[in-house]
Design an enzyme around this catalytic site. Structure first.
Site, PDB file in Angstrom:
ATOM      1  CG  HIS A  54      -0.442  -0.144   2.561  1.00  0.00           C
ATOM      2  ND1 HIS A  54       0.272  -0.913   3.056  1.00  0.00           N
ATOM      3  CD2 HIS A  54      -0.391   0.910   3.673  1.00  0.00           C
ATOM      4  CE1 HIS A  54       0.770  -0.560   4.349  1.00  0.00           C
ATOM      5  NE2 HIS A  54       0.211   0.446   4.503  1.00  0.00           N
ATOM      6  CG  HIS A  56       0.070   4.168   4.570  1.00  0.00           C
ATOM      7  ND1 HIS A  56      -0.733   3.517   5.677  1.00  0.00           N
ATOM      8  CD2 HIS A  56      -0.959   5.075   4.290  1.00  0.00           C
ATOM      9  CE1 HIS A  56      -1.998   3.821   5.591  1.00  0.00           C
ATOM     10  NE2 HIS A  56      -2.115   4.904   4.696  1.00  0.00           N
ATOM     11  CG  ASP A  58       4.959   2.614   7.408  1.00  0.00           C
ATOM     12  OD1 ASP A  58       3.960   3.068   6.706  1.00  0.00           O
ATOM     13  OD2 ASP A  58       4.709   1.946   8.317  1.00  0.00           O
ATOM     14  CG  HIS A  59       3.949  -0.165   4.056  1.00  0.00           C
ATOM     15  ND1 HIS A  59       4.114  -1.537   4.518  1.00  0.00           N
ATOM     16  CD2 HIS A  59       3.602   0.238   5.508  1.00  0.00           C
ATOM     17  CE1 HIS A  59       3.615  -1.715   5.866  1.00  0.00           C
ATOM     18  NE2 HIS A  59       3.417  -0.703   6.382  1.00  0.00           N
ATOM     19  CG  HIS A 110      -3.866  -0.031   6.898  1.00  0.00           C
ATOM     20  ND1 HIS A 110      -3.888   0.467   7.921  1.00  0.00           N
ATOM     21  CD2 HIS A 110      -2.939   0.161   6.173  1.00  0.00           C
ATOM     22  CE1 HIS A 110      -2.869   1.153   8.138  1.00  0.00           C
ATOM     23  NE2 HIS A 110      -2.182   0.937   6.947  1.00  0.00           N
ATOM     24  CG  ASP A 134       0.554  -1.887   7.735  1.00  0.00           C
ATOM     25  OD1 ASP A 134       1.083  -2.512   7.912  1.00  0.00           O
ATOM     26  OD2 ASP A 134       0.539  -0.271   7.614  1.00  0.00           O
ATOM     27  CG  HIS A 173       3.912  -2.234  10.922  1.00  0.00           C
ATOM     28  ND1 HIS A 173       4.710  -1.034  11.208  1.00  0.00           N
ATOM     29  CD2 HIS A 173       3.208  -1.779   9.948  1.00  0.00           C
ATOM     30  CE1 HIS A 173       4.422  -0.260  10.387  1.00  0.00           C
ATOM     31  NE2 HIS A 173       3.630  -0.623   9.539  1.00  0.00           N
TER      32      HIS A 173
HETATM   33 ZN   LIG Z   1       0.057   1.295   6.556  1.00  0.00          ZN
END
Ligand SMILES: [Zn+2]
Length: 309
Positions: A54, A56, A58-59, A110, A134, A173
């Site tokens: 996705h 975001h 941090d990905h 998410h 996530d 995570h």
């Molecule tokens: Zn995320």
């Protein structure tokens, strides 16, 4: 198929999947590109593709730099907000990397464009692997930021919940302890939660993350699926774990309209996504709903779906 677990940032996991015959490699959720390329170089593999779950940061934040450092790279995902995306994937699409198959499973909730990736290898006794971003973590899931609760339920229960029980889950995570501590507050008498929390507190998961922290160790945990299977057996005494843990049998069996995943010899037989063959007015006379006939390829089973068409 070899999966390299690469802990990055505060509690993220980045992954490198290696096809051991062709030495082709596929990365999942590239947050720290230079760290990934160190490991690609050390392993001597040919990186061809990034699968992003996705959009975001941090990905996906490493995609732009990685694409600059590694020309010709394919960056794939379902959401056009993903940085440096070269092709947008659709639900049910299948990719191939040597002997490794990838089935793309849209899992909104998410985020609206969250894609999970189910991988397996032909003629290989190792269990399949799910890269769940996530959408699913150990004893929890990412917060519902986009989409509806119904979509999220469908993603978890209908799309991921029917995967083969031996599937190893590689999540986005390391939230195991926090999720289980929350679960114990909600269900203080749940023996499964208590046992799993006890297992997590023994540091099994935390060790995995610490081993790969660039500031604390040599980095990355090299895992063959067979080793993961052994780990899964160990974890099974107290419950599932991650990354690389078994999903476990779904609490509720697949419904009549779920696709069927079966194993034939050493191969996974995975039917294509069901199709809607026809639609008509709701037999109950509800003016707002129509029903559709859902045809499951190869299963001979048919179910009725009701809902706005
Ligand atoms: Zn995320």
């Amino acid at each position: 198929m070899k999966v390299k677990v690469i802990p990055v940032l505060e509690d993220n996991y980045m992954y490198l999947v290696i096809e051991e015959h062709t030495r082709e490699a596929v990365a999942v959720d590239v947050a720290v590109p230079k760290r990934l390329l160190e490991i690609v170089g050390r392993e001597g593999v040919s990186l061809t593709t990034v699968l992003t779950t996705h959009h975001h940061w941090d990905h996906a934040r490493g995609n732009v730099e990685l694409a600059r450092l590694w020309p010709g790279l394919a960056v794939l995902g379902a959401d056009e907000r993903i940085c440096a995306l070269t092709r947008r994937l659709t639900h049910g699409e299948e990719l191939r990397f040597g002997a490794i198959h990838v089935r793309c499973l849209l899992t909104p909730g998410h985020t609206s464009g969250h894609m999970s990736y189910f991988l397996w290898e032909d003629e290989c006794p190792d269990p399949p692997a799910l890269f769940s971003g996530d959408a699913l973590s150990v004893a929890g899931c990412g917060p519902r930021l986009e989409g509806t609760a119904q979509q999220m339920y469908r993603s978890l229960a209908k799309t991921l919940g029917i995967l083969p029980p031996e599937t190893k889950v590689f999540c986005g995570h390391e939230h195991t302890l926090a999720n289980l501590e929350f679960a114990q507050k909600v269900e203080p008498c749940n023996d499964h939660v208590r046992a799993k929390l006890s297992w997590a507190k023994r540091g099994v998961r935390a060790q995995v993350h610490r081993q790969g922290d660039p500031g604390r160790g040599p980095g990355g945990t090299l895992q063959r699926a067979s080793e993961l299977r052994a780990r899964g057996r160990t974890a099974a005494a107290t419950g599932p774990g991650s990354p690389g843990t078994a999903v476990g049998a779904p609490e509720h069996p697949p419904t009549e309209v779920s696709p069927v995943w079966t194993r034939r010899g050493a191969r996974w037989h995975i039917p294509p996504p069901p199709t809607l063959r026809q639609s008509g007015p709701c037999p109950g006379g509800c003016p707002a709903l129509e029903t559709s006939t859902l045809v499951l390829p190869g299963s001979g089973r048919v179910g009725l779906l009701s809902g706005p068409v």
